[in-house]
Design an enzyme around this catalytic site. Structure first.
Site, PDB file in Angstrom:
ATOM      1  N   ALA A 386      -7.357  -0.475  85.067  1.00 51.36           N
ATOM      2  CA  ALA A 386      -6.450   0.612  84.692  1.00 51.36           C
ATOM      3  C   ALA A 386      -6.613   1.791  85.631  1.00 51.36           C
ATOM      4  O   ALA A 386      -7.727   2.252  85.886  1.00 51.36           O
ATOM      5  CB  ALA A 386      -6.721   1.051  83.251  1.00 51.36           C
ATOM      6  N   CYS A 387      -5.497   2.261  86.142  1.00 46.74           N
ATOM      7  CA  CYS A 387      -5.515   3.478  86.962  1.00 46.74           C
ATOM      8  C   CYS A 387      -4.312   4.314  86.566  1.00 46.74           C
ATOM      9  O   CYS A 387      -3.603   4.015  85.609  1.00 46.74           O
ATOM     10  CB  CYS A 387      -5.521   3.155  88.449  1.00 46.74           C
ATOM     11  N   ASP A 388      -4.106   5.374  87.309  1.00 48.33           N
ATOM     12  CA  ASP A 388      -3.069   6.334  86.961  1.00 48.33           C
ATOM     13  C   ASP A 388      -1.697   5.681  86.877  1.00 48.33           C
ATOM     14  O   ASP A 388      -0.952   5.882  85.925  1.00 48.33           O
ATOM     15  CB  ASP A 388      -3.062   7.457  87.998  1.00 48.33           C
ATOM     16  N   ILE A 419      -2.832   3.515  82.756  1.00 51.51           N
ATOM     17  CA  ILE A 419      -3.563   3.929  81.560  1.00 51.51           C
ATOM     18  C   ILE A 419      -2.613   4.105  80.384  1.00 51.51           C
ATOM     19  O   ILE A 419      -2.953   3.772  79.243  1.00 51.51           O
ATOM     20  CB  ILE A 419      -4.339   5.226  81.848  1.00 51.51           C
TER      21      ILE A 419
END
Length: 587
Positions: A386-388, A419
């Site tokens: 998960a990232c921005d 996310i």
């Protein structure tokens, strides 16, 4: 006091990241539409590469209707799910028709607003709808709320956004005329490395750049964050003047950064030596100054920030200025970074992995957050990076771990998400950057987490594989009862009492108690051991209960805090030896 300040700072940063993520999450999934519009414009408008009057008629409708509606739809979906996406799109139509300019910014307001309103409506009224009327209420509520918001957008929000957009456009023009655009990189470059890159590029610069490109045919704003030159200069300096694995890994990182467009690859190199912030700032300012002086710019966003995407989005006749701008940023960043690396007389970590972990630990402590180790992740079925934005480096990290999972013969699936799209599942392991962990935990509190500094180069991937392999091996050799026993025994840290709980027939419990006491005596352990009828049993968190499998659930109901070890054989000496071994370790 200091701890409170650190916590407040971390919370503020999390809020800023969350707001920026909401903005960028509306744009990122629709970058393909922006690129399609850019290519259509570059090819078929009268001064394009292949002028075509018929094809050029798609340029205006795509920018005025398709792209804002996609953004509004996506923004509504982020906040209010599927119903929110429909209401968000309807609401966006109001600001589109109510103005004469492309309403990307208006869509970024109306989409989330539509999702928020329908979400709140559902929270208040869903449980009050009578059976059989669900579809009627759901359809009419979405339609009427969308209708009302479309009117609001047409009459109020659209004109306000139009005024603000014109003011911002005039401000950008003033900055351009004053040759001050390069100074923006003083803020953009550090913000990128603090994981606000997508929020800045796609949440702010892309909408403004699109407005400018519509009028002038190109915009330098598309290159303020996407210019790969500053990061390339730092990586080149590490390739020549770095030490240990940092030097060895830099050439490979150059390919990923410059050709692949994954800028996050160079962030740890800068953070392991903070003086290098000066290098990327100097490179960014130089690149923007050069681009502005030579008239460089892009027709549409370059996403990812690969030199291939940058050149593909360069209008006809501007490729040379763009190349010179990227080269200038690279040279200056390289010169400053090389000077810093060569002048550094301090002893640095011999390996890049050690440096990355040291930076991660220091950053975590400064925020009052500890970076968790990879410990017990039993029961994990899904691994999510998960990232921005859920793209870029997280996709590459997922690819790296997926290959390791497949090579180890494990069954877990490995995917990547933003996310905002995380699901709150306890059987999911979320791998995220330490900077974004707080927001990820707020979105999925029941998931398990592993934080890394760099998606593309983390030793924790091997730890994850080793832990999952051990869990899989143990599970394959155990039946469900053995797994329950092992998990219960793992919790025996503060046991003071052991109770054999039985029903009306106490014979087997009495015999089991005697076998267990013999094991304890052999191990020279002093533990209070008793037996009790189920109807009279009371226990707390310091109580270990040994009982028959068919009584285990009733025991848990009678004493939810107690540790329950079920067994089909109360004379199982091996089970008691395992319990004794754990008790011995905990003392």
């Amino acid at each position: 006091m200091e701890q409170n300040v650190q916590t407040s700072s971390a919370s503020l940063k999390s809020k800023v990241q969350r707001f920026g993520s909401t903005l960028s999450s509306m744009i990122m999934p629709n970058i393909g539409a922006l690129i399609a519009w850019g290519v259509l414009t570059m090819l078929f408008i009268p001064d394009g590469y292949l002028p075509n009057e018929s094809f050029a008629t798609m340029v205006g409708p795509m920018l005025n209707y398709l792209i804002p509606l996609l953004i509004g739809y996506t923004g509504g979906k982020i906040i209010g799910g599927d119903r929110g996406s429909v209401v968000g799109a309807i609401a966006t139509m109001g600001v589109i028709v109510g103005t004469d300019i492309p309403m990307m910014l208006g869509a970024m307001i109306m989409g989330p607003l539509g999702g928020f309103v329908i979400k709140k409506f559902d929270q208040v009224f869903q449980h009050r709808i009578r059976a059989g009327f669900e579809m009627l209420v759901n359809n009419f509520s979405a339609g009427l709320i969308g209708f009302a918001l479309a009117l609001l957008g047409f009459s109020a929000i659209g004109p306000v956004v139009d005024t603000l957009t014109q003011a911002m456009a005039n401000g950008v023009e003033l900055i351009l005329n004053a040759h001050l655009i390069p100074l923006a990189n003083i803020f953009i470059e550090p913000a990128k490395i603090l994981f606000l890159n997508n929020a800045i590029n796609h949440g702010i610069l892309t909408p403004l750049g699109t407005e400018q490109a519509l009028e002038t045919g190109k915009s330098i704003l598309f290159l303020l964050e996407a210019n790969p030159g500053p990061g390339l200069g730092v990586l080149l300096a590490f390739s020549l003047f770095g030490k240990g694995s940092a030097k060895a890994s830099a050439p490979g990182s150059i390919i990923i950064h410059f050709l692949g467009g994954i800028h996050e690859i160079y962030f740890p190199y800068v953070m392991m030596k903070p003086a290098l912030f000066l290098a990327v700032i100097a490179g960014g300012v130089t690149g923007s100054f050069t681009l502005q002086a030579l008239g460089g710019g892009l027709k549409a966003p370059a996403s990812p920030g690969s030199i291939i995407a940058v050149l593909a989005m360069s209008p006809m006749g501007t490729h040379l200025p763009v190349i010179i701008g990227v080269a200038a940023a690279t040279l200056v960043s390289f010169a400053v970074a090389a000077f810093i690396l060569k002048s550094d007389k301090q002893t640095v970590a011999d390996t890049f992995e050690e440096s990355v972990q040291a930076v991660q630990q220091a950053k975590a402590e400064s925020k009052g957050v500890s970076a968790p180790a990879v410990t017990d992740i039993t029961g994990i079925k899904h691994i999510v990076f998960a990232c921005d934005a859920g793209m870029g480096s997280s996709a590459m990290g997922a690819s790296i771990l997926r290959k390791k999972v497949e090579a180890a013969g494990l069954s877990q699936d490995v995917t990547n998400k933003s996310i905002n799209n995380l699901s709150n599942d306890s059987d999911t392991l979320v791998v995220t950057q330490i900077e974004l962990q707080e927001r990820a935990k707020q979105k999925a509190p029941n998931a398990q987490f592993v934080a890394v500094e760099n998606f593309l180069n983390s030793p924790k991937y091997d730890d994850i594989i080793a832990t999952l392999s051990g869990s899989a091996e143990a599970s394959s050799k155990e039946d469900p009862l053995q797994q329950k026993q092992r998990l219960a025994i793992d919790e025996l840290d503060h046991v003071l009492n052991v109770v054999f709980v039985h029903d009306e027939k106490a014979g087997s419990a009495t015999m089991g108690k005697k076998v267990f006491e013999d094991v304890l005596a052999k191990e020279k352990l002093a533990v209070n051991v008793t037996k009790s009828p189920l109807a009279q049993f009371r226990g707390d968190a310091q109580t270990l209960v040994i009982t028959r499998t068919d009584l285990a659930e009733e025991v848990r109901q009678a004493a939810p805090e107690a540790i329950v070890v079920p067994t089909d054989n109360l004379l199982d000496a091996k089970l008691y030896e395992a319990i004794a071994d754990k008790l011995k370790l905990s003392r």
